[in-house]
Write a protein that holds these residues in place. Structure first.
Motif, mmCIF file in Angstrom:
data_model
loop_
_atom_site.group_PDB
_atom_site.id
_atom_site.type_symbol
_atom_site.label_atom_id
_atom_site.label_comp_id
_atom_site.label_asym_id
_atom_site.label_seq_id
_atom_site.Cartn_x
_atom_site.Cartn_y
_atom_site.Cartn_z
ATOM 1 N N HIS A 184 0.859 -1.197 0.000
ATOM 2 C CA HIS A 184 0.000 0.000 0.000
ATOM 3 C C HIS A 184 0.890 1.241 0.000
ATOM 4 O O HIS A 184 1.649 1.466 0.939
ATOM 5 N N PHE A 185 0.796 2.041 -1.061
ATOM 6 C CA PHE A 185 1.572 3.283 -1.142
ATOM 7 C C PHE A 185 0.695 4.449 -0.693
ATOM 8 O O PHE A 185 -0.300 4.777 -1.348
ATOM 9 N N ASN A 186 1.060 5.047 0.430
ATOM 10 C CA ASN A 186 0.363 6.234 0.930
ATOM 11 C C ASN A 186 1.010 7.449 0.252
ATOM 12 O O ASN A 186 2.060 7.911 0.675
ATOM 13 N N GLU A 187 0.389 7.940 -0.819
ATOM 14 C CA GLU A 187 0.977 8.927 -1.738
ATOM 15 C C GLU A 187 2.006 8.218 -2.628
ATOM 16 O O GLU A 187 2.367 7.074 -2.383
ATOM 17 N N ALA A 188 2.483 8.908 -3.672
ATOM 18 C CA ALA A 188 3.301 8.254 -4.707
ATOM 19 C C ALA A 188 4.798 8.255 -4.385
ATOM 20 O O ALA A 188 5.597 7.878 -5.233
ATOM 21 N N HIS A 189 5.175 8.656 -3.175
ATOM 22 C CA HIS A 189 6.607 8.743 -2.865
ATOM 23 C C HIS A 189 7.337 7.416 -3.094
ATOM 24 O O HIS A 189 8.495 7.408 -3.502
ATOM 25 N N PRO A 218 -5.123 16.895 -4.882
ATOM 26 C CA PRO A 218 -6.357 17.166 -5.614
ATOM 27 C C PRO A 218 -6.187 17.987 -6.881
ATOM 28 O O PRO A 218 -7.168 18.400 -7.469
ATOM 29 N N GLU A 219 -4.954 18.263 -7.296
ATOM 30 C CA GLU A 219 -4.836 18.955 -8.574
ATOM 31 C C GLU A 219 -3.630 18.430 -9.342
ATOM 32 O O GLU A 219 -2.609 18.055 -8.765
ATOM 33 N N GLU A 220 -3.797 18.434 -10.637
ATOM 34 C CA GLU A 220 -2.809 17.830 -11.527
ATOM 35 C C GLU A 220 -1.408 18.395 -11.272
ATOM 36 O O GLU A 220 -0.426 17.665 -11.183
ATOM 37 N N ALA A 221 -1.312 19.697 -11.113
ATOM 38 C CA ALA A 221 -0.005 20.352 -10.963
ATOM 39 C C ALA A 221 0.731 19.898 -9.698
ATOM 40 O O ALA A 221 1.954 19.946 -9.628
ATOM 41 N N GLY A 222 -0.029 19.450 -8.704
ATOM 42 C CA GLY A 222 0.595 19.055 -7.441
ATOM 43 C C GLY A 222 1.259 17.689 -7.479
ATOM 44 O O GLY A 222 1.982 17.325 -6.557
ATOM 45 N N ASN A 223 1.000 16.923 -8.544
ATOM 46 C CA ASN A 223 1.583 15.585 -8.634
ATOM 47 C C ASN A 223 3.037 15.673 -9.103
ATOM 48 O O ASN A 223 3.351 16.378 -10.059
ATOM 49 N N ASN A 254 8.727 12.087 -22.382
ATOM 50 C CA ASN A 254 9.889 12.187 -21.496
ATOM 51 C C ASN A 254 9.587 12.745 -20.115
ATOM 52 O O ASN A 254 10.491 12.927 -19.316
ATOM 53 N N ILE A 255 8.325 13.049 -19.846
ATOM 54 C CA ILE A 255 7.973 13.512 -18.486
ATOM 55 C C ILE A 255 7.271 12.374 -17.752
ATOM 56 O O ILE A 255 6.272 11.853 -18.232
ATOM 57 N N PHE A 256 7.858 12.014 -16.626
ATOM 58 C CA PHE A 256 7.337 10.883 -15.848
ATOM 59 C C PHE A 256 6.519 11.423 -14.681
ATOM 60 O O PHE A 256 7.010 12.159 -13.824
ATOM 61 N N ASN A 257 5.214 11.056 -14.649
ATOM 62 C CA ASN A 257 4.305 11.475 -13.580
ATOM 63 C C ASN A 257 4.195 10.328 -12.568
ATOM 64 O O ASN A 257 3.716 9.240 -12.903
ATOM 65 N N HIS A 258 4.670 10.575 -11.353
ATOM 66 C CA HIS A 258 4.749 9.520 -10.338
ATOM 67 C C HIS A 258 3.357 8.974 -9.983
ATOM 68 O O HIS A 258 3.188 7.763 -9.836
ATOM 69 N N SER A 259 2.377 9.860 -9.837
ATOM 70 C CA SER A 259 1.023 9.396 -9.473
ATOM 71 C C SER A 259 0.404 8.572 -10.591
ATOM 72 O O SER A 259 -0.279 7.578 -10.328
ATOM 73 N N HIS A 276 -12.937 14.729 -2.713
ATOM 74 C CA HIS A 276 -11.650 14.465 -3.352
ATOM 75 C C HIS A 276 -11.761 13.312 -4.345
ATOM 76 O O HIS A 276 -11.091 13.316 -5.392
ATOM 77 N N GLY A 277 -12.598 12.321 -4.037
ATOM 78 C CA GLY A 277 -12.835 11.218 -4.973
ATOM 79 C C GLY A 277 -13.402 11.733 -6.292
ATOM 80 O O GLY A 277 -12.937 11.355 -7.378
ATOM 81 N N GLU A 278 -14.396 12.636 -6.200
ATOM 82 C CA GLU A 278 -14.994 13.205 -7.416
ATOM 83 C C GLU A 278 -13.957 14.013 -8.201
ATOM 84 O O GLU A 278 -13.842 13.889 -9.420
ATOM 85 N N VAL A 279 -13.195 14.835 -7.479
ATOM 86 C CA VAL A 279 -12.160 15.665 -8.112
ATOM 87 C C VAL A 279 -11.115 14.772 -8.792
ATOM 88 O O VAL A 279 -10.697 15.031 -9.926
ATOM 89 N N SER A 280 -10.707 13.692 -8.102
ATOM 90 C CA SER A 280 -9.655 12.811 -8.635
ATOM 91 C C SER A 280 -10.113 12.055 -9.881
ATOM 92 O O SER A 280 -9.367 11.942 -10.859
ATOM 93 N N ARG A 281 -11.336 11.522 -9.829
ATOM 94 C CA ARG A 281 -11.829 10.781 -11.007
ATOM 95 C C ARG A 281 -11.909 11.712 -12.225
ATOM 96 O O ARG A 281 -11.564 11.323 -13.337
ATOM 97 N N ASP A 282 -12.336 12.949 -11.979
ATOM 98 C CA ASP A 282 -12.409 13.923 -13.071
ATOM 99 C C ASP A 282 -11.001 14.269 -13.572
ATOM 100 O O ASP A 282 -10.758 14.369 -14.781
ATOM 101 N N MET A 283 -10.065 14.402 -12.635
ATOM 102 C CA MET A 283 -8.698 14.805 -12.967
ATOM 103 C C MET A 283 -7.984 13.758 -13.830
ATOM 104 O O MET A 283 -7.194 14.096 -14.704
#
Length: 548
Positions: A184-189, A218-223, A254-259, A276-283
């Motif tokens: 179980h990864f708590n966040e993508a670290h 909850p936002e794409e830029a934060g990943n 060439n850009i690797f998104n960890h999440s 956050h579930g709704e925001v994430s599914r949309d994102m």
């Protein structure tokens, strides 16, 4: 290379309850299980700490894998003029056991030694924790420094830290001859672990069978994203070629998104509140092949956080006892205020607290944006208020540090305003106990869940908040909390600020001073409503039922 004298193969130290037999390894960059173990920075750590305490209470077959930070996050102290200064001091913990396990992982072009320490469950009533460090014999100063400070400002070091947690954590389990059914990864670290697992199990399906993922962003830029060759050079992909990495991780180009990699290689994923579930599914909807994203709302551990006398009074619905105990707890907090700030606060006065990580989207200084209304509130002798701020900015976030210092300098003008340093578990508990109002001001949809208001509510503090995160599942305006309407105009900052001042002037302050009966019934409703749904025992159960 490896060497070890820890009891191998590893056996979980307590017998799991029948409902929770499935073995889980929970990877997290930070854990806040106790004030004495300073390996956390903020909400992610507080959440993981509460989760580990509920694992212990429910006898779940789960172990935590984290990092042993030599300097912790940082110690928040003051310069000569009282403004904030980050300090990095070595931490020593005699309650950790050296497992004797040491192995090497290629990081930054070197074979880096990783040592593992163990926190036994009985020390802080938590899940067993394994903590990894590179500050060990055989490493040079450069590689020892990987595990010095949580969230290093240097991007190579920060990624190296993620590799120690991910690849190092997966390797640790091999050293222990412990094969959990769930990673179980708590966040993508810790996502680098999936490439280690792919080498071991050879197919995506075999990896997915074992991996689940919790997203908190909850936002794409934060990943977290990095250039893929940069990661390859650090050793992030465990030697897999980039064609394979792109194919299995959902990342093109060439850009690797960890999440995205974590979502692509998990069988199941969750957000941390309903909204956050709704925001994430949309994102993530442009990526149809990722794991389904449900939600398990964050929660906090009552056993750790709740004041026993308040809890007894809640069970007996004893308004008078809650009010009397609250005054006692305020007096205890105010000793810290006097000690740090040289100000004497009054337990009979309405006390507002804003305390959490200082970050721009959380808008810590909203209360002072309209100085005229703030001054009027602070100068009101008939219905006085006291306001306290606390929280740690990221040590390199100049904007957030300037906000903290601006509030500190401003506090010189008001004997009823205090700005405290050292916001860790201990001070957090004092502030939850001693606040009447817990102020929460994030930009709506930017706070995935937020949890500080839960522990405040458990201790008879009312939430005054924008409508975001967990609050949407809890709050009933004017019944168990005070909620700002969602800003609709072009200038949401101004609208939220105006609404906050309106709420204070027309609702919060008059209720406290002119209608204590209503105040006390709101407090009791808030304590009852937070008690079951936002206790981490519920959350830990749901992780087994919904995710594992």
């Amino acid at each position: 290379m490896s060497q070890s004298n820890f009891s191998i193969p590893y056996k979980h130290p307590f017998t799991p309850d029948n409902q929770y037999k499935k073995s889980v390894a929970y990877f997290s960059m930070e854990f806040a299980v106790d004030q004495a173990l300073k390996i956390y920075s903020g909400g992610l750590g507080f959440l993981a700490g509460s989760h580990m305490r509920s694992v212990y209470a429910l006898n779940q077959n789960l172990i935590g894998i984290g990092m042993l930070w030599k300097y912790g996050y940082y110690d928040q102290s003051r310069k000569r003029d009282g403004s904030m200064e980050p300090e990095f001091r070595e931490k020593m913990y005699s309650f950790l056991t050296d497992t004797g396990i040491r192995f090497q992982v290629p990081i930054m072009g070197q074979d880096v030694w990783i040592a593992a320490y163990y926190l036994a469950p009985n020390v802080f009533q938590s899940a067993p924790l394994f903590l990894l460090t590179t500050d060990t014999d055989g490493n040079d100063e450069e590689t020892r420094a990987i595990s010095y400070s949580l969230y290093d400002a240097d991007v190579s070091y920060k990624v190296a830290q993620c590799m120690v947690l991910g690849i190092g954590g997966a390797r640790l389990l091999e050293e222990l001859k412990y094969e959990p059914e769930v990673y179980h990864f708590n966040e993508a670290h810790a996502v680098s672990a999936v490439f280690q697992l792919y080498k071991k199990y050879k197919t995506v399906d075999e990896v997915k069978k074992r991996v689940v993922f919790t997203t908190h962003t909850p936002e794409e830029a934060g990943n977290e994203k990095h250039e893929i060759h940069f990661l390859e050079n650090l050793g992030f992909f465990s030697g897999l070629n980039l064609e394979t990495v792109r194919k299995i991780s959902g990342n093109q180009g060439n850009i690797f998104n960890h999440s995205l990699a974590a979502l692509s290689l998990s069988r199941n994923a969750n957000a941390v509140s309903k909204l956050h579930g709704e925001v994430s599914r949309d994102m993530w909807k442009a990526h149809p092949k990722i794991a389904p994203i449900g939600h398990i709302t964050n929660a906090q551990n009552n056993t750790y956080w709740v004041d026993k006398q308040l809890e007894e009074a809640r069970i007996n619905a004893d308004h008078a006892k809650i009010a009397a105990r609250k005054k006692e707890l305020k007096a205890i907090l105010f000793k810290t205020v006097a000690d740090q700030c040289g100000k004497i606060f009054d337990p009979n006065v309405l006390t507002i607290v804003w305390a959490r990580r200082f970050a721009a989207y959380k808008r810590p200084d909203m209360l002072v944006w309209d100085m005229e209304r703030f001054r009027k509130m602070m100068d009101n002798k008939d219905q006085p208020v006291q306001v306290i701020w606390a929280g740690k900015p990221y040590p390199k976030d100049e904007g957030a540090i300037n906000t903290f210092n601006h509030l500190f300098y401003l506090s010189h003008l008001f004997p009823n305003m205090a700005v405290l340093t050292g916001y860790e578990l201990g001070l957090s508990k004092l502030l939850k106990d001693g606040s009447d109002i817990w102020l929460n001001t994030p930009v709506v949809t930017r706070e995935a869940s937020g949890t500080s208001g839960m522990t405040a509510a458990m201790n008879a503090s009312l939430n005054l908040s924008t409508y975001d995160g967990w609050i949407c599942e809890f709050a009933k305006d004017d019944e168990n909390s005070f909620i700002l309407p969602v800003a609709k105009s072009g200038d949401i900052n101004k609208e939220d600020c105006d609404n906050l001042n309106d709420k204070l002037e027309k609702s919060v302050i008059p209720t406290y001073y002119a209608d204590q009966e209503k105040w006390q019934s709101m407090v009791l409703a808030s304590m009852n409503d937070v008690n079951v749904d936002f206790n981490s025992d519920r959350m830990a159960r749901e992780y087994y039922e919904k995710l594992y």
